[in-house]
Design a protein around this motif. Structure first.
Motif, PDB file in Angstrom:
ATOM      1  N   SER A  31       0.839  -1.190   0.000  1.00  0.00           N
ATOM      2  CA  SER A  31       0.000   0.000   0.000  1.00  0.00           C
ATOM      3  C   SER A  31       0.877   1.245   0.000  1.00  0.00           C
ATOM      4  O   SER A  31       1.976   1.245   0.553  1.00  0.00           O
ATOM      5  N   ASN A  32       0.392   2.277  -0.678  1.00  0.00           N
ATOM      6  CA  ASN A  32       1.077   3.566  -0.741  1.00  0.00           C
ATOM      7  C   ASN A  32       2.266   3.609  -1.711  1.00  0.00           C
ATOM      8  O   ASN A  32       2.952   4.630  -1.812  1.00  0.00           O
ATOM      9  N   VAL A  33       2.499   2.524  -2.423  1.00  0.00           N
ATOM     10  CA  VAL A  33       3.653   2.496  -3.335  1.00  0.00           C
ATOM     11  C   VAL A  33       3.392   3.356  -4.571  1.00  0.00           C
ATOM     12  O   VAL A  33       4.322   3.779  -5.270  1.00  0.00           O
ATOM     13  N   GLY A  34       2.086   3.598  -4.863  1.00  0.00           N
ATOM     14  CA  GLY A  34       1.734   4.415  -6.033  1.00  0.00           C
ATOM     15  C   GLY A  34       0.947   3.647  -7.090  1.00  0.00           C
ATOM     16  O   GLY A  34       0.889   4.060  -8.250  1.00  0.00           O
ATOM     17  N   LYS A  35       0.281   2.568  -6.675  1.00  0.00           N
ATOM     18  CA  LYS A  35      -0.435   1.709  -7.635  1.00  0.00           C
ATOM     19  C   LYS A  35      -1.596   2.447  -8.287  1.00  0.00           C
ATOM     20  O   LYS A  35      -1.753   2.410  -9.510  1.00  0.00           O
ATOM     21  N   SER A  36      -2.409   3.128  -7.475  1.00  0.00           N
ATOM     22  CA  SER A  36      -3.539   3.874  -8.059  1.00  0.00           C
ATOM     23  C   SER A  36      -3.039   4.971  -8.983  1.00  0.00           C
ATOM     24  O   SER A  36      -3.583   5.182 -10.068  1.00  0.00           O
ATOM     25  N   SER A  37      -1.989   5.652  -8.548  1.00  0.00           N
ATOM     26  CA  SER A  37      -1.428   6.737  -9.361  1.00  0.00           C
ATOM     27  C   SER A  37      -0.903   6.209 -10.688  1.00  0.00           C
ATOM     28  O   SER A  37      -1.079   6.841 -11.732  1.00  0.00           O
ATOM     29  N   VAL A  51      -6.743   7.377  -5.512  1.00  0.00           N
ATOM     30  CA  VAL A  51      -5.414   7.564  -4.923  1.00  0.00           C
ATOM     31  C   VAL A  51      -5.584   7.677  -3.408  1.00  0.00           C
ATOM     32  O   VAL A  51      -6.485   8.342  -2.924  1.00  0.00           O
ATOM     33  N   SER A  52      -4.706   6.977  -2.695  1.00  0.00           N
ATOM     34  CA  SER A  52      -4.742   6.974  -1.234  1.00  0.00           C
ATOM     35  C   SER A  52      -6.113   6.594  -0.686  1.00  0.00           C
ATOM     36  O   SER A  52      -6.637   7.222   0.229  1.00  0.00           O
ATOM     37  N   MET A 141       8.642   2.966  -8.714  1.00  0.00           N
ATOM     38  CA  MET A 141       7.903   4.236  -8.749  1.00  0.00           C
ATOM     39  C   MET A 141       8.662   5.374  -8.056  1.00  0.00           C
ATOM     40  O   MET A 141       9.645   5.167  -7.384  1.00  0.00           O
ATOM     41  N   LYS A 142       8.106   6.559  -8.226  1.00  0.00           N
ATOM     42  CA  LYS A 142       8.541   7.785  -7.546  1.00  0.00           C
ATOM     43  C   LYS A 142       9.960   8.204  -7.937  1.00  0.00           C
ATOM     44  O   LYS A 142      10.713   8.764  -7.135  1.00  0.00           O
ATOM     45  N   ASP A 144      10.829  10.526  -9.725  1.00  0.00           N
ATOM     46  CA  ASP A 144      10.988  11.988  -9.700  1.00  0.00           C
ATOM     47  C   ASP A 144      11.581  12.464  -8.382  1.00  0.00           C
ATOM     48  O   ASP A 144      12.087  13.582  -8.297  1.00  0.00           O
ATOM     49  N   LYS A 145      11.537  11.618  -7.356  1.00  0.00           N
ATOM     50  CA  LYS A 145      12.072  12.025  -6.055  1.00  0.00           C
ATOM     51  C   LYS A 145      13.580  11.807  -5.954  1.00  0.00           C
ATOM     52  O   LYS A 145      14.183  12.120  -4.926  1.00  0.00           O
ATOM     53  N   SER A 173       7.462   7.243 -12.972  1.00  0.00           N
ATOM     54  CA  SER A 173       6.928   8.285 -12.094  1.00  0.00           C
ATOM     55  C   SER A 173       5.531   8.655 -12.560  1.00  0.00           C
ATOM     56  O   SER A 173       5.340   9.004 -13.727  1.00  0.00           O
ATOM     57  N   ALA A 174       4.594   8.578 -11.636  1.00  0.00           N
ATOM     58  CA  ALA A 174       3.230   9.010 -11.959  1.00  0.00           C
ATOM     59  C   ALA A 174       3.188  10.531 -12.016  1.00  0.00           C
ATOM     60  O   ALA A 174       2.316  11.109 -12.659  1.00  0.00           O
ATOM     61  N   ALA A 175       4.147  11.169 -11.368  1.00  0.00           N
ATOM     62  CA  ALA A 175       4.166  12.631 -11.316  1.00  0.00           C
ATOM     63  C   ALA A 175       4.641  13.239 -12.638  1.00  0.00           C
ATOM     64  O   ALA A 175       4.114  14.266 -13.078  1.00  0.00           O
TER      65      ALA A 175
HETATM   66  P1  GDP Z   1      -1.395   3.059  -3.657  1.00  0.00           P
HETATM   67  O1  GDP Z   1      -1.788   2.921  -2.223  1.00  0.00           O
HETATM   68  O2  GDP Z   1      -0.309   2.104  -4.023  1.00  0.00           O
HETATM   69  O3  GDP Z   1      -2.546   3.032  -4.618  1.00  0.00           O
HETATM   70  O4  GDP Z   1      -0.655   4.485  -3.786  1.00  0.00           O
HETATM   71  P2  GDP Z   1      -1.243   5.888  -4.299  1.00  0.00           P
HETATM   72  O5  GDP Z   1      -1.350   5.898  -5.777  1.00  0.00           O
HETATM   73  O6  GDP Z   1      -2.464   6.194  -3.493  1.00  0.00           O
HETATM   74  O7  GDP Z   1      -0.029   6.861  -3.934  1.00  0.00           O
HETATM   75  C1  GDP Z   1       0.410   7.058  -2.599  1.00  0.00           C
HETATM   76  C2  GDP Z   1       1.029   8.445  -2.492  1.00  0.00           C
HETATM   77  O8  GDP Z   1       2.219   8.512  -3.288  1.00  0.00           O
HETATM   78  C3  GDP Z   1       0.117   9.551  -3.017  1.00  0.00           C
HETATM   79  O9  GDP Z   1       0.311  10.693  -2.189  1.00  0.00           O
HETATM   80  C4  GDP Z   1       0.623   9.810  -4.426  1.00  0.00           C
HETATM   81  O10 GDP Z   1       0.371  11.134  -4.876  1.00  0.00           O
HETATM   82  C5  GDP Z   1       2.114   9.555  -4.261  1.00  0.00           C
HETATM   83  N1  GDP Z   1       2.737   9.059  -5.501  1.00  0.00           N
HETATM   84  C6  GDP Z   1       2.385   7.999  -6.232  1.00  0.00           C
HETATM   85  N2  GDP Z   1       3.200   7.832  -7.286  1.00  0.00           N
HETATM   86  C7  GDP Z   1       4.096   8.830  -7.227  1.00  0.00           C
HETATM   87  C8  GDP Z   1       5.226   9.204  -8.060  1.00  0.00           C
HETATM   88  O11 GDP Z   1       5.572   8.551  -9.066  1.00  0.00           O
HETATM   89  N3  GDP Z   1       5.928  10.307  -7.657  1.00  0.00           N
HETATM   90  C9  GDP Z   1       5.606  11.018  -6.543  1.00  0.00           C
HETATM   91  N4  GDP Z   1       6.360  12.068  -6.236  1.00  0.00           N
HETATM   92  N5  GDP Z   1       4.562  10.706  -5.754  1.00  0.00           N
HETATM   93  C10 GDP Z   1       3.812   9.619  -6.097  1.00  0.00           C
END
Ligand code: GDP
Length: 199
Positions: A31-37, A51-52, A141-142, A144-145, A173-175
């Motif tokens: 969870s929170n890894v960015g799957k929805s994004s 998301v979240s 993921m992420k 961009d960070k 990066s979803a961003a």
């Molecule tokens: P899920 O729980 O795996 O579905 O994760 P979410 O898609 O809800 O993302 C969790 C948090 O990480 C949210 O605040 C997103 O905006 C952030 N996030 C997801 N993907 C990225 C990314 O590629 N880059 C950045 N900077 N933030 C991201």
């Protein structure tokens, strides 16, 4: 040109999985890894996958239909600290029943955070996929960070640490949209192979 992606429904049990035989590509990760994004970025539709979302809403298997081509399948994220142990068994069972014996499954996409080492659950998932001979691809993921220079170093470190028979690791990066086109190509290729294999 990419076909339109639409929400096709959620399943709480295997009886509710789609029956039209389209190839499926499943997305997994803590969870929170960015799957929805990532799903939103792939679909080009910001509000498609939540998301979240709160844990209660994320224990279903969600199906997103891409035209007449394939389904993107959102499997429940693992590692929710707030989910009681007794409830964890339920959704693990749902994920297992999806992954094992889903004939139309073309590819599993395992999400990681490019900045972090894989967790014990990530290693368990890798072992599970290997054991069941399920094809999988890693997406970190992420990105961009991290500074550009650090990305390929982390990419190789993560791929080496997870090892196995994965079909590579895409930095995404979803961003910024980094890696999204490359992932689409892999998703399409896997679906195509699945269709040919089934024909
Ligand atoms: P899920 O729980 O795996 O579905 O994760 P979410 O898609 O809800 O993302 C969790 C948090 O990480 C949210 O605040 C997103 O905006 C952030 N996030 C997801 N993907 C990225 C990314 O590629 N880059 C950045 N900077 N933030 C991201």
């Amino acid at each position: 040109m990419k076909a339109t992606t639409t929400f096709a429904g959620s399943a709480a049990s295997p009886a509710q999985f789609p029956k039209d035989g389209l190839p499926e590509v499943a997305f997994l990760g803590r969870s929170n890894v960015g799957k929805s994004s990532l799903l939103n970025a792939l679909a080009g539709a910001p509000g498609l996958a939540r998301v979240s979302a709160t844990p209660g809403r994320t224990r279903l298997v969600n199906f997103f239909r891409v035209g007449d081509e394939l389904y993107l399948v959102d499997l429940p994220g693992y590692g929710y600290a707030r989910v009681p142990e007794a409830e964890r068994g339920g959704w693990e069972q749902l994920v297992t029943s999806y992954l094992v014996g889903r004939e139309v499954l073309a590819l599993c996409v395992v999400l990681l955070d490019l900045r972090h080492e894989p967790s014990q659950r990530d290693f368990s998932l890798r072992d599970f996929l290997e054991h069941h001979h399920l094809p999988y691809l890693l997406v970190a993921m992420k990105a961009d960070k991290l500074a550009r220079g650090q990305r390929s170093r982390r990419q190789h470190a993560l791929a080496a640490s997870l090892g196995g028979t994965q079909r590579g690791l895409i930095v995404a990066s979803a961003a910024t949209g980094l890696g999204i086109d490359e992932l689409w190509r892999e998703v399409r290729r896997a679906a195509e192979l699945r269709r040919e294999g089934a024909a």
